[in-house]
Design a protein around this motif. Structure first.
Motif, PDB file in Angstrom:
ATOM      1  N   ALA A  54       0.832  -1.205   0.000  1.00 38.48           N
ATOM      2  CA  ALA A  54       0.000   0.000   0.000  1.00 38.48           C
ATOM      3  C   ALA A  54       0.869   1.259   0.000  1.00 38.48           C
ATOM      4  CB  ALA A  54      -0.932   0.002   1.208  1.00 38.48           C
ATOM      5  N   THR A  55       1.909   1.236   0.806  1.00 37.71           N
ATOM      6  CA  THR A  55       2.798   2.395   0.903  1.00 37.71           C
ATOM      7  C   THR A  55       3.517   2.643  -0.416  1.00 37.71           C
ATOM      8  OG1 THR A  55       3.126   1.964   3.253  1.00 37.71           O
ATOM      9  CG2 THR A  55       4.756   3.361   2.167  1.00 37.71           C
ATOM     10  N   LEU A  56       4.099   1.593  -0.974  1.00 40.17           N
ATOM     11  CA  LEU A  56       4.872   1.764  -2.211  1.00 40.17           C
ATOM     12  C   LEU A  56       3.981   2.116  -3.397  1.00 40.17           C
ATOM     13  CD1 LEU A  56       7.431  -1.145  -1.741  1.00 40.17           C
ATOM     14  CD2 LEU A  56       7.843   1.325  -1.523  1.00 40.17           C
ATOM     15  N   VAL A  61       1.837   6.139  -7.200  1.00 41.30           N
ATOM     16  CA  VAL A  61       0.648   6.830  -7.731  1.00 41.30           C
ATOM     17  C   VAL A  61       0.770   8.331  -7.473  1.00 41.30           C
ATOM     18  CG1 VAL A  61      -1.849   7.133  -7.436  1.00 41.30           C
ATOM     19  CG2 VAL A  61      -0.880   4.841  -7.610  1.00 41.30           C
ATOM     20  N   GLY A  62       1.243   8.695  -6.283  1.00 41.55           N
ATOM     21  CA  GLY A  62       1.431  10.115  -5.961  1.00 41.55           C
ATOM     22  C   GLY A  62       2.439  10.788  -6.874  1.00 41.55           C
ATOM     23  N   ALA A  63       3.414  10.010  -7.336  1.00 41.10           N
ATOM     24  CA  ALA A  63       4.420  10.538  -8.258  1.00 41.10           C
ATOM     25  C   ALA A  63       3.929  10.496  -9.703  1.00 41.10           C
ATOM     26  CB  ALA A  63       5.717   9.754  -8.134  1.00 41.10           C
ATOM     27  N   GLY A  64       2.725   9.945  -9.921  1.00 37.73           N
ATOM     28  CA  GLY A  64       2.167   9.883 -11.271  1.00 37.73           C
ATOM     29  C   GLY A  64       2.698   8.731 -12.104  1.00 37.73           C
ATOM     30  N   PHE A 136      -4.598  -1.980  -3.822  1.00 39.28           N
ATOM     31  CA  PHE A 136      -5.772  -1.147  -4.073  1.00 39.28           C
ATOM     32  C   PHE A 136      -5.922  -0.052  -3.023  1.00 39.28           C
ATOM     33  CE2 PHE A 136      -7.191  -4.659  -6.834  1.00 39.28           C
ATOM     34  CZ  PHE A 136      -7.464  -3.910  -7.970  1.00 39.28           C
ATOM     35  N   ASN A 137      -5.531  -0.334  -1.791  1.00 37.85           N
ATOM     36  CA  ASN A 137      -5.538   0.722  -0.779  1.00 37.85           C
ATOM     37  C   ASN A 137      -4.557   1.821  -1.152  1.00 37.85           C
ATOM     38  OD1 ASN A 137      -7.497  -0.449   0.811  1.00 37.85           O
ATOM     39  ND2 ASN A 137      -6.040  -1.459   2.155  1.00 37.85           N
ATOM     40  N   GLY A 138      -3.404   1.435  -1.682  1.00 36.73           N
ATOM     41  CA  GLY A 138      -2.425   2.413  -2.133  1.00 36.73           C
ATOM     42  C   GLY A 138      -2.937   3.251  -3.290  1.00 36.73           C
ATOM     43  N   LEU A 139      -3.755   2.639  -4.126  1.00 35.61           N
ATOM     44  CA  LEU A 139      -4.374   3.383  -5.233  1.00 35.61           C
ATOM     45  C   LEU A 139      -5.437   4.351  -4.738  1.00 35.61           C
ATOM     46  CD1 LEU A 139      -4.948   0.617  -7.939  1.00 35.61           C
ATOM     47  CD2 LEU A 139      -3.483   2.618  -8.154  1.00 35.61           C
TER      48      LEU A 139
END
Length: 158
Positions: A54-56, A61-64, A136-139
């Protein structure tokens, strides 16, 4: 009024689910959670991978970088599969080695061995389920995970 659903020696201090106590009593174990203690190794290892995934994935995702997030999820699945192969094999092919030290007798050993063999058959599915839950949680999108989680959970029911 007497509670007809009470089980002997339920550990209320830790709020142990009654179903685990029932499984142990049906299997003939004097100690609560004997089979689940061994099963817990696989579960908590996988839970750690779920949080890491989730973290990775969230970072990617945050970095696009969605392609990298996807690679992280699949790499995590591959790693947890490799890690869970050993306990799965022991649960399926040699549960008596684990339970022999704590089973109070041959009947308990036989029941507990059948339980761990059933659990071991589905341990890899547990790993995949929790790793993809983390992905999916990371997404930040948990609805697709529900469609993945339900079948994988059902696949683990012995």
């Amino acid at each position: 009024m007497e509670n007809r659903f009470a089980f002997k020696d339920i550990d209320r201090r830790h709020a142990r689910p009654a179903c685990l106590q029932c499984i142990d009593q049906c299997a003939g174990f004097d100690q609560p959670g004997a089979g689940q203690r061994f099963e817990g190794f696989a579960y908590f290892t996988t839970l750690g991978f779920s949080v890491a995934t989730a973290t990775l994935v969230g970072q990617r995702v945050g970095a696009g970088d969605l392609a990298s997030a996807k690679r992280v999820a699949y790499a995590s699945r591959t790693l947890i599969t490799g890690i869970l192969l050993v306990p799965s094999a022991v649960f399926v092919f040699a549960p008596h080695v684990l339970l022999g030290a704590i089973a109070p007798g041959p009947e308990a050993l036989a029941h507990g061995s059948r339980y761990l063999a059933a659990v071991g058959t589905f341990t890899i599915f547990l790993g995949w389920e929790l790793v993809f839950e983390g992905a999916f949680n990371g997404l930040g999108n948990t609805r697709p995970y529900m469609f993945l989680s339900v079948p994988l959970t059902l696949a683990r029911v012995p």
